[in-house]
Enzyme design. Structure first.
Site, PDB file in Angstrom:
ATOM      1  N   HIS A  69      -7.186   2.264 -11.263  1.00 24.53           N
ATOM      2  CA  HIS A  69      -7.723   3.611 -11.478  1.00 24.53           C
ATOM      3  C   HIS A  69      -6.590   4.625 -11.359  1.00 24.53           C
ATOM      4  O   HIS A  69      -5.591   4.384 -10.656  1.00 24.53           O
ATOM      5  CB  HIS A  69      -8.792   3.929 -10.438  1.00 24.53           C
ATOM      6  CG  HIS A  69     -10.061   3.165 -10.613  1.00 24.53           C
ATOM      7  ND1 HIS A  69     -11.234   3.542  -9.998  1.00 24.53           N
ATOM      8  CD2 HIS A  69     -10.355   2.050 -11.322  1.00 24.53           C
ATOM      9  CE1 HIS A  69     -12.189   2.697 -10.311  1.00 24.53           C
ATOM     10  NE2 HIS A  69     -11.677   1.775 -11.121  1.00 24.53           N
ATOM     11  N   GLU A  71      -6.286   7.342  -9.697  1.00 23.77           N
ATOM     12  CA  GLU A  71      -5.976   7.759  -8.327  1.00 23.77           C
ATOM     13  C   GLU A  71      -5.140   6.714  -7.608  1.00 23.77           C
ATOM     14  O   GLU A  71      -4.181   7.045  -6.900  1.00 23.77           O
ATOM     15  CB  GLU A  71      -7.264   8.000  -7.522  1.00 23.77           C
ATOM     16  CG  GLU A  71      -8.187   9.033  -8.112  1.00 23.77           C
ATOM     17  CD  GLU A  71      -9.285   8.442  -8.992  1.00 23.77           C
ATOM     18  OE1 GLU A  71     -10.418   8.947  -8.924  1.00 23.77           O
ATOM     19  OE2 GLU A  71      -9.007   7.473  -9.729  1.00 23.77           O
ATOM     20  N   CYS A  99     -14.161   7.385  -7.075  1.00 25.65           N
ATOM     21  CA  CYS A  99     -15.129   6.364  -6.684  1.00 25.65           C
ATOM     22  C   CYS A  99     -14.886   6.009  -5.208  1.00 25.65           C
ATOM     23  O   CYS A  99     -13.874   6.419  -4.627  1.00 25.65           O
ATOM     24  CB  CYS A  99     -14.977   5.127  -7.571  1.00 25.65           C
ATOM     25  SG  CYS A  99     -13.472   4.178  -7.242  1.00 25.65           S
ATOM     26  N   CYS A 102     -11.349   4.423  -4.577  1.00 18.84           N
ATOM     27  CA  CYS A 102     -10.256   5.389  -4.617  1.00 18.84           C
ATOM     28  C   CYS A 102     -10.319   6.345  -3.429  1.00 18.84           C
ATOM     29  O   CYS A 102      -9.287   6.683  -2.847  1.00 18.84           O
ATOM     30  CB  CYS A 102     -10.288   6.163  -5.932  1.00 18.84           C
ATOM     31  SG  CYS A 102      -9.902   5.130  -7.367  1.00 18.84           S
TER      32      CYS A 102
END
EC number: 3.5.4.33
Length: 161
Positions: A69, A71, A99, A102
């Protein structure tokens, strides 16, 4: 996690809002790069001392890695740039609410401030793990929210066609 309060004196609130919009635009560029590569369009930048120290976008499809992801990639890059795993003086700008995975990484990295554009009502951390961030982390939401939301909506509308 603390929600930021607009209690700064004078033009400090407007100045911070302008900086937040400037850096969120950089995150949006990352999100557009992700979209152009067929990735879910999420982009992130990490800022320290007024300058970008890392930038990333989703690469889950490209790397065949569910943890890739924006992040997560930005945190790894920022930690390398700063020479340490804790980032309390940094601000993470991300186009969509992180999410839980993260947000957990954000908490472990002790990032001082998180700014995100669009909420994620289905998979965002505030739904599943609202207390996962470090207690000293402040959060600002809704920065360039419409642009961030529109990018996601258009991406998924195109996928359904």
């Amino acid at each position: 996690m603390k929600q930021e309060k607009n209690q700064c004196a004078g033009g400090a609130v407007a100045e911070q809002a302008a900086k937040d919009a400037e850096f969120m635009r950089k995150a949006l560029i990352e999100a557009e790069t992700a979209r152009d590569a067929g990735e879910i369009p999420v982009g992130a930048v990490i800022v320290c001392g007024g300058r970008i120290i890392s930038r990333a976008h989703n690469l889950t499809e490209t790397l065949n890695d569910v943890t890739a992801h924006a992040e997560m990639l930005a945190i790894t890059s920022a930690a390398n740039a700063m020479g340490g795993k804790f980032l309390p003086e940094c601000t993470l700008y991300v186009t969509v609410e992180p999410c839980p995975m993260c947000a957990g990484a954000i908490g472990w990295a002790r990032i001082g401030r998180v700014v995100y554009g669009a909420a994620d009502d289905k998979r965002g951390y505030t739904r599943y793990a609202p207390d996962v961030l470090h207690p000293k982390t402040t959060v600002a939401t809704g920065v360039l929210e419409e642009e961030c939301r529109r990018l996601m909506q258009e991406f998924f509308a195109d996928k359904r066609r």
